[in-house]
Design a protein around this motif. Structure first.
Motif, PDB file in Angstrom:
ATOM      1  N   ALA A  37      12.586   6.041   9.693  1.00 37.50           N
ATOM      2  CA  ALA A  37      13.333   7.219   9.255  1.00 37.50           C
ATOM      3  C   ALA A  37      12.464   8.472   9.325  1.00 37.50           C
ATOM      4  CB  ALA A  37      13.877   7.014   7.844  1.00 37.50           C
ATOM      5  N   GLN A  38      11.224   8.353   8.907  1.00 35.50           N
ATOM      6  CA  GLN A  38      10.317   9.501   8.953  1.00 35.50           C
ATOM      7  C   GLN A  38      10.083   9.947  10.394  1.00 35.50           C
ATOM      8  OE1 GLN A  38       9.343  11.090   6.332  1.00 35.50           O
ATOM      9  NE2 GLN A  38       7.493  12.206   6.795  1.00 35.50           N
ATOM     10  N   ALA A  39       9.898   8.995  11.283  1.00 34.43           N
ATOM     11  CA  ALA A  39       9.731   9.333  12.694  1.00 34.43           C
ATOM     12  C   ALA A  39      11.000   9.972  13.245  1.00 34.43           C
ATOM     13  CB  ALA A  39       9.370   8.088  13.498  1.00 34.43           C
ATOM     14  N   MET A  40      12.157   9.434  12.866  1.00 34.87           N
ATOM     15  CA  MET A  40      13.422  10.001  13.335  1.00 34.87           C
ATOM     16  C   MET A  40      13.598  11.432  12.826  1.00 34.87           C
ATOM     17  SD  MET A  40      15.805   6.611  12.861  1.00 34.87           S
ATOM     18  CE  MET A  40      17.368   7.328  13.394  1.00 34.87           C
ATOM     19  N   ARG A  41      13.086  11.719  11.671  1.00 36.00           N
ATOM     20  CA  ARG A  41      13.220  13.066  11.098  1.00 36.00           C
ATOM     21  C   ARG A  41      12.349  14.083  11.806  1.00 36.00           C
ATOM     22  NH1 ARG A  41      12.885  14.650   4.687  1.00 36.00           N
ATOM     23  NH2 ARG A  41      13.197  16.869   4.978  1.00 36.00           N
ATOM     24  N   TYR A  42      11.137  13.691  12.208  1.00 33.54           N
ATOM     25  CA  TYR A  42      10.168  14.661  12.704  1.00 33.54           C
ATOM     26  C   TYR A  42       9.792  14.521  14.172  1.00 33.54           C
ATOM     27  CZ  TYR A  42       9.508  15.992   7.861  1.00 33.54           C
ATOM     28  OH  TYR A  42       9.723  16.441   6.577  1.00 33.54           O
ATOM     29  N   ALA A  43      10.256  13.510  14.851  1.00 30.49           N
ATOM     30  CA  ALA A  43       9.809  13.237  16.219  1.00 30.49           C
ATOM     31  C   ALA A  43      10.284  14.283  17.214  1.00 30.49           C
ATOM     32  CB  ALA A  43      10.305  11.865  16.657  1.00 30.49           C
ATOM     33  N   PRO A  44       9.415  14.653  18.146  1.00 27.31           N
ATOM     34  CA  PRO A  44       9.866  15.493  19.257  1.00 27.31           C
ATOM     35  C   PRO A  44      10.725  14.651  20.219  1.00 27.31           C
ATOM     36  CG  PRO A  44       7.576  14.890  19.557  1.00 27.31           C
ATOM     37  CD  PRO A  44       7.992  14.357  18.214  1.00 27.31           C
ATOM     38  N   PHE A  45      11.379  15.307  21.144  1.00 27.68           N
ATOM     39  CA  PHE A  45      12.354  14.616  21.977  1.00 27.68           C
ATOM     40  C   PHE A  45      11.758  13.457  22.780  1.00 27.68           C
ATOM     41  CE2 PHE A  45      15.411  14.092  25.466  1.00 27.68           C
ATOM     42  CZ  PHE A  45      16.530  13.798  24.695  1.00 27.68           C
ATOM     43  N   ALA A  46      10.537  13.582  23.256  1.00 24.17           N
ATOM     44  CA  ALA A  46       9.920  12.471  23.999  1.00 24.17           C
ATOM     45  C   ALA A  46       9.811  11.230  23.120  1.00 24.17           C
ATOM     46  CB  ALA A  46       8.541  12.880  24.524  1.00 24.17           C
ATOM     47  N   GLU A  47       9.501  11.424  21.856  1.00 21.53           N
ATOM     48  CA  GLU A  47       9.416  10.307  20.912  1.00 21.53           C
ATOM     49  C   GLU A  47      10.809   9.747  20.600  1.00 21.53           C
ATOM     50  OE1 GLU A  47       6.963   7.971  19.726  1.00 21.53           O
ATOM     51  OE2 GLU A  47       5.995   9.631  18.662  1.00 21.53           O
ATOM     52  N   VAL A  48      11.805  10.620  20.534  1.00 19.83           N
ATOM     53  CA  VAL A  48      13.193  10.181  20.345  1.00 19.83           C
ATOM     54  C   VAL A  48      13.559   9.201  21.448  1.00 19.83           C
ATOM     55  CG1 VAL A  48      15.607  10.962  20.517  1.00 19.83           C
ATOM     56  CG2 VAL A  48      13.973  12.230  19.101  1.00 19.83           C
ATOM     57  N   ARG A  49      13.266   9.562  22.673  1.00 17.11           N
ATOM     58  CA  ARG A  49      13.584   8.680  23.804  1.00 17.11           C
ATOM     59  C   ARG A  49      12.786   7.374  23.731  1.00 17.11           C
ATOM     60  NH1 ARG A  49      16.933  10.140  27.867  1.00 17.11           N
ATOM     61  NH2 ARG A  49      16.725   7.901  27.940  1.00 17.11           N
ATOM     62  N   ARG A  50      11.538   7.459  23.315  1.00 15.25           N
ATOM     63  CA  ARG A  50      10.716   6.255  23.147  1.00 15.25           C
ATOM     64  C   ARG A  50      11.338   5.316  22.113  1.00 15.25           C
ATOM     65  NH1 ARG A  50       4.961   6.220  20.084  1.00 15.25           N
ATOM     66  NH2 ARG A  50       4.470   4.029  20.294  1.00 15.25           N
ATOM     67  N   LEU A  51      11.769   5.865  20.980  1.00 13.04           N
ATOM     68  CA  LEU A  51      12.394   5.047  19.943  1.00 13.04           C
ATOM     69  C   LEU A  51      13.673   4.398  20.460  1.00 13.04           C
ATOM     70  CD1 LEU A  51      11.932   7.385  16.844  1.00 13.04           C
ATOM     71  CD2 LEU A  51      10.718   5.243  17.314  1.00 13.04           C
ATOM     72  N   GLU A  52      14.503   5.167  21.131  1.00 15.06           N
ATOM     73  CA  GLU A  52      15.746   4.621  21.666  1.00 15.06           C
ATOM     74  C   GLU A  52      15.479   3.525  22.696  1.00 15.06           C
ATOM     75  OE1 GLU A  52      18.747   8.433  21.239  1.00 15.06           O
ATOM     76  OE2 GLU A  52      17.627   8.177  23.107  1.00 15.06           O
ATOM     77  N   ASP A  53      14.532   3.773  23.589  1.00 13.35           N
ATOM     78  CA  ASP A  53      14.226   2.794  24.642  1.00 13.35           C
ATOM     79  C   ASP A  53      13.576   1.533  24.085  1.00 13.35           C
ATOM     80  OD1 ASP A  53      15.236   4.578  26.495  1.00 13.35           O
ATOM     81  OD2 ASP A  53      13.261   5.276  27.174  1.00 13.35           O
ATOM     82  N   THR A  54      12.714   1.690  23.094  1.00 10.27           N
ATOM     83  CA  THR A  54      11.969   0.558  22.544  1.00 10.27           C
ATOM     84  C   THR A  54      12.790  -0.253  21.542  1.00 10.27           C
ATOM     85  OG1 THR A  54       9.912   1.806  22.791  1.00 10.27           O
ATOM     86  CG2 THR A  54       9.846  -0.112  21.346  1.00 10.27           C
ATOM     87  N   LEU A  55      13.511   0.429  20.669  1.00  9.39           N
ATOM     88  CA  LEU A  55      14.182  -0.242  19.560  1.00  9.39           C
ATOM     89  C   LEU A  55      15.687  -0.388  19.734  1.00  9.39           C
ATOM     90  CD1 LEU A  55      12.264   1.538  16.688  1.00  9.39           C
ATOM     91  CD2 LEU A  55      11.760  -0.673  17.747  1.00  9.39           C
TER      92      LEU A  55
END
Length: 106
Positions: A37-55
């Motif tokens: 949740a903390q990552a989802m709140r503060y992540a830049p878009f590249a990290e958003v894509r990483r989370l979606e692709d990984t999880l």
């Protein structure tokens, strides 16, 4: 909500290192849900894509559905709600959970 135990520990450690700038309260480690949740709140878009692709979007939607008050702000909630509504097992509320105080208890 239950986050699968097979989450990559190196991913969780990386997210915790990036998105938490304070020590945990007490002796208990942070939950995977809280870290995500903390990552989802503060992540830049590249990290958003990483989370979606990984999880996967379904797991991220589960994190939103199980979020405690204060885990998301309105801006990040609306962003993720728009991205994950179709992946959620049930509707995602329009607003993030907030704390409520019953003045009768005061």
């Amino acid at each position: 909500m239950i986050v699968p135990l097979d989450l990559p520990p190196e991913l969780l450690a990386d997210l915790e290192r990036k998105y938490f700038w304070w020590q945990p309260v007490g002796d208990a480690p942070r939950s995977p849900e809280r870290i995500l949740a903390q990552a989802m709140r503060y992540a830049p878009f590249a990290e958003v894509r990483r989370l979606e692709d990984t999880l996967g979007r379904s797991l991220l939607a589960d994190v939103m559905l199980g979020a405690a008050p204060g885990w998301f702000d309105p801006r990040s909630w609306e962003f993720w709600r728009g991205r994950l509504q179709s992946a959620a097992a049930r509707p995602i509320a329009d607003e993030p959970p907030v704390r409520t105080f019953d003045d009768a208890d005061v």
